[in-house]
Design a protein around this motif. Sequence first.
Motif, mmCIF file in Angstrom:
data_model
loop_
_atom_site.group_PDB
_atom_site.id
_atom_site.type_symbol
_atom_site.label_atom_id
_atom_site.label_comp_id
_atom_site.label_asym_id
_atom_site.label_seq_id
_atom_site.Cartn_x
_atom_site.Cartn_y
_atom_site.Cartn_z
ATOM 1 N N GLY A 85 0.819 -1.210 0.000
ATOM 2 C CA GLY A 85 0.000 0.000 0.000
ATOM 3 C C GLY A 85 0.851 1.258 0.000
ATOM 4 N N ASN A 86 1.965 1.210 -0.732
ATOM 5 C CA ASN A 86 2.909 2.322 -0.755
ATOM 6 C C ASN A 86 2.462 3.371 -1.784
ATOM 7 O OD1 ASN A 86 5.101 4.043 -0.878
ATOM 8 N ND2 ASN A 86 6.612 2.405 -0.713
ATOM 9 N N GLY A 87 1.539 4.216 -1.371
ATOM 10 C CA GLY A 87 0.994 5.232 -2.267
ATOM 11 C C GLY A 87 2.042 6.199 -2.789
ATOM 12 N N ALA A 88 3.028 6.532 -1.968
ATOM 13 C CA ALA A 88 4.081 7.457 -2.394
ATOM 14 C C ALA A 88 4.880 6.862 -3.555
ATOM 15 C CB ALA A 88 5.003 7.781 -1.220
ATOM 16 N N ALA A 89 5.216 5.575 -3.461
ATOM 17 C CA ALA A 89 5.998 4.927 -4.517
ATOM 18 C C ALA A 89 5.186 4.795 -5.802
ATOM 19 C CB ALA A 89 6.477 3.549 -4.055
ATOM 20 N N VAL A 90 3.903 4.479 -5.680
ATOM 21 C CA VAL A 90 3.056 4.343 -6.868
ATOM 22 C C VAL A 90 2.861 5.706 -7.523
ATOM 23 C CG1 VAL A 90 0.813 3.573 -7.746
ATOM 24 C CG2 VAL A 90 1.940 2.284 -5.912
ATOM 25 N N LEU A 91 2.701 6.744 -6.730
ATOM 26 C CA LEU A 91 2.577 8.102 -7.265
ATOM 27 C C LEU A 91 3.839 8.493 -8.023
ATOM 28 C CD1 LEU A 91 0.765 10.677 -7.341
ATOM 29 C CD2 LEU A 91 2.052 11.450 -5.352
ATOM 30 N N GLU A 92 4.989 8.223 -7.438
ATOM 31 C CA GLU A 92 6.264 8.526 -8.088
ATOM 32 C C GLU A 92 6.401 7.750 -9.391
ATOM 33 O OE1 GLU A 92 11.006 7.929 -7.186
ATOM 34 O OE2 GLU A 92 9.681 8.277 -5.479
ATOM 35 N N PHE A 93 5.982 6.493 -9.401
ATOM 36 C CA PHE A 93 6.025 5.657 -10.602
ATOM 37 C C PHE A 93 5.175 6.275 -11.709
ATOM 38 C CE2 PHE A 93 4.434 1.543 -12.648
ATOM 39 C CZ PHE A 93 5.565 1.368 -13.437
ATOM 40 N N ALA A 94 3.980 6.738 -11.380
ATOM 41 C CA ALA A 94 3.097 7.379 -12.358
ATOM 42 C C ALA A 94 3.748 8.635 -12.936
ATOM 43 C CB ALA A 94 1.757 7.718 -11.722
ATOM 44 N N GLU A 95 4.356 9.431 -12.071
ATOM 45 C CA GLU A 95 5.031 10.659 -12.526
ATOM 46 C C GLU A 95 6.195 10.331 -13.455
ATOM 47 O OE1 GLU A 95 4.104 13.632 -8.774
ATOM 48 O OE2 GLU A 95 5.826 12.291 -8.629
ATOM 49 N N GLU A 96 6.939 9.279 -13.145
ATOM 50 C CA GLU A 96 8.057 8.864 -14.002
ATOM 51 C C GLU A 96 7.557 8.448 -15.380
ATOM 52 O OE1 GLU A 96 10.023 5.727 -11.879
ATOM 53 O OE2 GLU A 96 10.763 7.075 -10.318
ATOM 54 N N LEU A 97 6.462 7.720 -15.414
ATOM 55 C CA LEU A 97 5.900 7.280 -16.699
ATOM 56 C C LEU A 97 5.491 8.471 -17.557
ATOM 57 C CD1 LEU A 97 3.766 4.278 -15.450
ATOM 58 C CD2 LEU A 97 5.766 4.140 -16.939
ATOM 59 N N ILE A 98 4.916 9.482 -16.938
ATOM 60 C CA ILE A 98 4.517 10.685 -17.660
ATOM 61 C C ILE A 98 5.758 11.386 -18.246
ATOM 62 C CG2 ILE A 98 3.601 13.038 -17.381
ATOM 63 C CD1 ILE A 98 1.406 11.032 -17.556
ATOM 64 N N LYS A 99 6.787 11.532 -17.427
ATOM 65 C CA LYS A 99 8.025 12.191 -17.882
ATOM 66 C C LYS A 99 8.645 11.446 -19.050
ATOM 67 C CE LYS A 99 9.207 14.477 -13.575
ATOM 68 N NZ LYS A 99 10.057 14.477 -12.378
ATOM 69 N N GLU A 100 8.656 10.119 -18.965
ATOM 70 C CA GLU A 100 9.207 9.300 -20.062
ATOM 71 C C GLU A 100 8.430 9.478 -21.350
ATOM 72 O OE1 GLU A 100 9.335 5.232 -18.759
ATOM 73 O OE2 GLU A 100 10.711 5.683 -17.104
ATOM 74 N N GLY A 101 7.126 9.699 -21.223
ATOM 75 C CA GLY A 101 6.265 9.831 -22.396
ATOM 76 C C GLY A 101 6.298 11.188 -23.046
ATOM 77 N N GLU A 102 6.927 12.161 -22.391
ATOM 78 C CA GLU A 102 6.946 13.534 -22.949
ATOM 79 C C GLU A 102 7.958 13.674 -24.058
ATOM 80 O OE1 GLU A 102 7.563 16.036 -19.527
ATOM 81 O OE2 GLU A 102 5.453 15.950 -18.992
#
Length: 102
Positions: A85-102
């Motif tokens: 239930g590590n919401g901070a890590a999942v949030l960071e993962f989502a942000e990384e995916l967005i950055k990679e897609g830019e």
Amino acid sequence: MRIMLACQAGMSTSIIVAKMEDEAKRQGKNYKIWAIDQSLIEKEIGNFDVLLLGPQIQHTLRKVKKIVDGNAPVAVIRPMDYGRGNGAAVLEFAEELIKEGE
């Protein structure tokens, strides 16, 4: 940022969503984060910036990527982060995916 999570029935992911929302607020980020049943993904195309799948449906990744068709990054949440239930890590993962897609 609009982060959508999908799982078997949208239930177990709601815990992760709440923890992600708490972390986003703590960081002063105004993100929209929600969970749906995997059967509703196609109806949500265009409404999310990143799609994270629960580990229990990782077998659908290839199919979901075809449905999303490059409109947003799609990935499976790391099982350890999901299970803890590590919401901070999942949030960071989502942000990384967005950055990679830019």
